[in-house]
Design an enzyme around this catalytic site. Structure first.
Site, mmCIF file in Angstrom:
data_model
loop_
_atom_site.group_PDB
_atom_site.id
_atom_site.type_symbol
_atom_site.label_atom_id
_atom_site.label_comp_id
_atom_site.label_asym_id
_atom_site.label_seq_id
_atom_site.Cartn_x
_atom_site.Cartn_y
_atom_site.Cartn_z
ATOM 1 N N HIS A 1 0.829 -1.221 0.000
ATOM 2 C CA HIS A 1 0.000 0.000 0.000
ATOM 3 C C HIS A 1 0.858 1.264 0.000
ATOM 4 C CE1 HIS A 1 -4.197 -1.694 1.192
ATOM 5 N NE2 HIS A 1 -3.554 -2.506 0.388
ATOM 6 N N ASP A 2 2.090 1.180 0.458
ATOM 7 C CA ASP A 2 3.007 2.309 0.341
ATOM 8 C C ASP A 2 3.381 2.511 -1.124
ATOM 9 O OD1 ASP A 2 4.715 4.389 1.111
ATOM 10 O OD2 ASP A 2 6.446 3.047 1.272
ATOM 11 N N VAL B 1 0.968 4.018 -3.915
ATOM 12 C CA VAL B 1 0.524 5.415 -3.818
ATOM 13 C C VAL B 1 1.743 6.316 -3.955
ATOM 14 C CG1 VAL B 1 -0.743 7.072 -2.415
ATOM 15 C CG2 VAL B 1 -1.321 4.634 -2.283
ATOM 16 N N GLY C 1 4.549 5.729 -5.289
ATOM 17 C CA GLY C 1 5.827 5.049 -5.134
ATOM 18 C C GLY C 1 6.157 4.685 -3.698
ATOM 19 N N ASP D 1 7.660 5.304 -0.811
ATOM 20 C CA ASP D 1 8.280 6.483 -0.202
ATOM 21 C C ASP D 1 7.902 6.666 1.266
ATOM 22 O OD1 ASP D 1 5.640 7.138 -0.397
ATOM 23 O OD2 ASP D 1 5.919 8.947 -1.620
ATOM 24 N N SER E 1 5.118 7.071 2.533
ATOM 25 C CA SER E 1 3.993 8.003 2.740
ATOM 26 C C SER E 1 2.878 7.368 3.564
ATOM 27 C CB SER E 1 3.447 8.493 1.394
ATOM 28 O OG SER E 1 3.047 7.398 0.590
ATOM 29 N N ASN F 1 -7.492 1.446 3.596
ATOM 30 C CA ASN F 1 -6.555 1.393 4.728
ATOM 31 C C ASN F 1 -7.220 1.525 6.088
ATOM 32 O OD1 ASN F 1 -4.539 1.265 2.805
ATOM 33 N ND2 ASN F 1 -4.083 3.454 2.882
ATOM 34 N N HIS G 1 -1.545 -13.166 -0.657
ATOM 35 C CA HIS G 1 -2.738 -13.595 0.088
ATOM 36 C C HIS G 1 -2.624 -15.054 0.553
ATOM 37 C CE1 HIS G 1 -5.524 -10.149 -1.563
ATOM 38 N NE2 HIS G 1 -4.503 -9.701 -0.855
ATOM 39 N N THR G 2 -1.474 -15.640 0.375
ATOM 40 C CA THR G 2 -1.192 -16.907 1.057
ATOM 41 C C THR G 2 -1.020 -16.660 2.562
ATOM 42 O OG1 THR G 2 0.262 -18.854 1.103
ATOM 43 C CG2 THR G 2 1.344 -16.752 0.737
ATOM 44 N N ASP H 1 -6.282 -17.750 2.879
ATOM 45 C CA ASP H 1 -6.181 -19.101 2.315
ATOM 46 C C ASP H 1 -6.193 -20.107 3.471
ATOM 47 O OD1 ASP H 1 -3.649 -19.501 3.410
ATOM 48 O OD2 ASP H 1 -2.649 -19.854 1.494
HETATM 49 C C1 HEM Z 1 -4.623 -7.517 -6.515
HETATM 50 C C2 HEM Z 1 -5.284 -6.647 -5.816
HETATM 51 C C3 HEM Z 1 -5.462 -6.739 -4.337
HETATM 52 C C4 HEM Z 1 -6.615 -6.509 -3.675
HETATM 53 C C5 HEM Z 1 -7.957 -6.102 -4.286
HETATM 54 C C6 HEM Z 1 -6.346 -6.729 -2.269
HETATM 55 C C7 HEM Z 1 -7.279 -6.553 -1.268
HETATM 56 C C8 HEM Z 1 -7.103 -6.952 0.036
HETATM 57 C C9 HEM Z 1 -8.119 -6.903 1.056
HETATM 58 C C10 HEM Z 1 -9.528 -6.357 0.852
HETATM 59 C C11 HEM Z 1 -7.595 -7.415 2.189
HETATM 60 C C12 HEM Z 1 -8.313 -7.567 3.532
HETATM 61 C C13 HEM Z 1 -8.392 -6.214 4.200
HETATM 62 C C14 HEM Z 1 -9.290 -6.174 5.408
HETATM 63 O O1 HEM Z 1 -9.835 -7.180 5.843
HETATM 64 O O2 HEM Z 1 -9.437 -5.065 5.946
HETATM 65 C C15 HEM Z 1 -6.238 -7.786 1.895
HETATM 66 C C16 HEM Z 1 -5.351 -8.344 2.797
HETATM 67 C C17 HEM Z 1 -4.031 -8.580 2.527
HETATM 68 N N1 HEM Z 1 -3.358 -8.224 1.371
HETATM 69 FE FE1 HEM Z 1 -4.207 -7.707 -0.373
HETATM 70 N N2 HEM Z 1 -5.057 -7.096 -2.109
HETATM 71 C C18 HEM Z 1 -4.457 -7.107 -3.336
HETATM 72 C C19 HEM Z 1 -3.127 -7.354 -3.599
HETATM 73 C C20 HEM Z 1 -2.182 -7.552 -2.622
HETATM 74 C C21 HEM Z 1 -0.772 -7.515 -2.848
HETATM 75 C C22 HEM Z 1 -0.103 -7.207 -4.183
HETATM 76 C C23 HEM Z 1 -0.166 -7.768 -1.653
HETATM 77 C C24 HEM Z 1 1.294 -7.823 -1.300
HETATM 78 C C25 HEM Z 1 2.260 -8.019 -2.164
HETATM 79 C C26 HEM Z 1 -1.221 -7.983 -0.695
HETATM 80 C C27 HEM Z 1 -1.047 -8.358 0.616
HETATM 81 C C28 HEM Z 1 -2.062 -8.588 1.510
HETATM 82 C C29 HEM Z 1 -1.867 -9.247 2.784
HETATM 83 C C30 HEM Z 1 -0.594 -9.874 3.270
HETATM 84 C C31 HEM Z 1 -3.118 -9.222 3.436
HETATM 85 C C32 HEM Z 1 -3.446 -9.731 4.852
HETATM 86 C C33 HEM Z 1 -3.127 -8.613 5.829
HETATM 87 C C34 HEM Z 1 -3.367 -8.945 7.291
HETATM 88 O O3 HEM Z 1 -3.800 -10.036 7.644
HETATM 89 O O4 HEM Z 1 -3.111 -8.025 8.093
HETATM 90 N N3 HEM Z 1 -2.424 -7.816 -1.311
HETATM 91 N N4 HEM Z 1 -5.954 -7.477 0.586
#
Ligand code: HEM
Ligand SMILES: *[C@@H]1O[C@H](CO)[C@@H](O)[C@H](O)[C@H]1NC(C)=O
Ligand SMILES: *[C@@H]1O[C@H](CO)[C@@H](O)[C@H](O)[C@H]1NC(C)=O
Length: 322
Positions: free
Chosen positions: A65-66, A69, A71, A73, A75, A93, A193-194, A239
């Site tokens: 998320h950094d 937005v 780059g 940085d 932020s 966020n 998301h693993t 997962d």
């Molecule tokens: C492809 C588009 C993506 C979408 C739409 C997305 C969306 C989300 C959402 C909605 C959540 C749950 C947030 C919540 O419950 O408040 C989540 C969790 C998470 N996302 Fe993504 N995500 C995406 C890509 C990524 C990428 C690229 C990464 C890292 C390289 C990432 C890492 C994570 C991780 C690790 C969690 C779990 C965080 C936790 O348990 O604290 N996500 N994501």
């Protein structure tokens, strides 16, 4: 011949002089100025994950998320002030990002270990993400370093640039493309998301309305913890093994057990390229690990501030006051 050789020597020299000025990141950026920087970050990440494995997921997501937005940085870490509305309260966020206190602990420890303020908050996020992957069983990759910290942040930019979980595949692809990333990067980076969890409010619509694209038993088990209304913060793992950096995320997608709409969009059973990639990574842990490291380096290279741009923040939550 001699003229050509001279030209190439000259060209190589010009390149060598210009590259640092272009602000290339490098893996050994802190080797001389603070050899303890990386071991210190790793130690605190390991401690935080030993205390709560989910923290690894939360730290990886902070870096993502950094970077999405303006780059990578730092932020994302700035708190709101009367004159600055930061990114923490943007829709993707707010009530969702975690780990800011761990970043604070890392920053204090690194400033102590380095006898001064030399490691940027943006670099801390990049390294903490990698150390989290490794601590949860994934394979390592060399993080490029030398980012500097922004002196501004933008909630509007966060709302505009971070992809939403209700997007369809074409919109996910378009979003990643706007960040210079392709379909392969989308599929591979979504593999983050693993790890970790999502709140009921994020996937509710899917388990009550998308019954044709979701495994029936899986949807029923989710409805048991995520009612049609209320319990918005009730968590489900992204997962089947949320504390293990494995291929279960992709295997789940193949079985129509993706938790988020955006996850299942990557495997729709239509034989598309996205499907093929999900299938491949579901069957090949080594391929996933290798591709993930490459894609994370690409993510981390997004528009960093370097050289004399930005600053090294003393406190990751606030712009330096001098
Ligand atoms: C492809 C588009 C993506 C979408 C739409 C997305 C969306 C989300 C959402 C909605 C959540 C749950 C947030 C919540 O419950 O408040 C989540 C969790 C998470 N996302 Fe993504 N995500 C995406 C890509 C990524 C990428 C690229 C990464 C890292 C390289 C990432 C890492 C994570 C991780 C690790 C969690 C779990 C965080 C936790 O348990 O604290 N996500 N994501
Ligand atoms: C962020 O979440 C808090 C706590 O739930 C809420 O009070 C606030 O209105 C939210 N801010 C925004 C901008 O949505
Ligand atoms: C199902 O979808 C409809 C139409 O988009 C929406 O109004 C409703 O809130 C959804 N149901 C749940 C439980 O999310």
């Amino acid at each position: 011949m001699a003229a050509a050789q001279l030209f190439f020597t000259y060209f190589a020299m010009i390149l060598a002089i210009m590259l640092p000025a272009f602000g290339e990141l490098s893996p050994d950026f802190y080797e001389e100025v603070c050899p303890l920087a990386l071991p210190t970050i790793k130690l605190i990440v390991q401690q935080a994950i030993a205390f709560e494995s989910r923290m690894g997921a939360s730290l990886i997501r902070l870096h993502f998320h950094d970077c999405f937005v303006n780059g990578c940085d730092g932020s994302i870490l700035l708190d709101d002030t009367p004159s600055l509305t930061g990114e923490k309260t943007a829709v993707p966020n707010n009530d969702s990002l975690r780990g800011f206190d761990v970043v604070d602990r890392i920053k204090s420890a690194v400033n102590l270990a380095c006898l001064g303020n030399v490691v940027s908050c943006a670099d801390i996020l990049a390294v903490a993400a990698r150390d989290s992957v490794v601590a949860l069983g994934g394979s390592s990759y060399d993080v490029l370093l030398g980012r500097r910290d922004a002196t501004t942040a933008s909630r509007d930019a966060a709302n505009a640039n971070i992809p939403a979980p209700f997007l369809d595949l074409p919109d996910l692809i378009a979003n990643f493309k706007s960040h210079g990333l392709g379909l392969e990067d989308l599929v591979v980076l979504s593999g983050a998301h693993t790890l970790g969890f999502s709140r009921c409010v994020v996937y509710r619509n899917r388990i009550y309305n998308e019954t044709s694209t979701i495994d029936g038993d899986f949807a029923a088990s989710l409805r048991a913890v995520c009612p049609p209304s209320g319990d918005d913060d009730s968590l489900s793992p992204l997962d089947e093994s949320p504390a293990s950096f494995d291929t279960a995320y992709y295997q789940d997608l193949v079985e129509r057990k993706g938790l988020l709409h955006s996850d299942q969009q990557l495997f729709k059973g239509d034989g598309s390229l996205a499907d093929e990639l999900v299938q491949k990574y579901s069957e090949n842990l080594d391929a996933f690990w290798a591709a993930f490291g490459v894609a994370m380096i690409k993510l981390g290279n997004m528009s960093p501030l370097t050289g004399s741009d930005g600053e090294i923040r003393e406190n990751c939550r606030a712009v330096n006051s001098d």
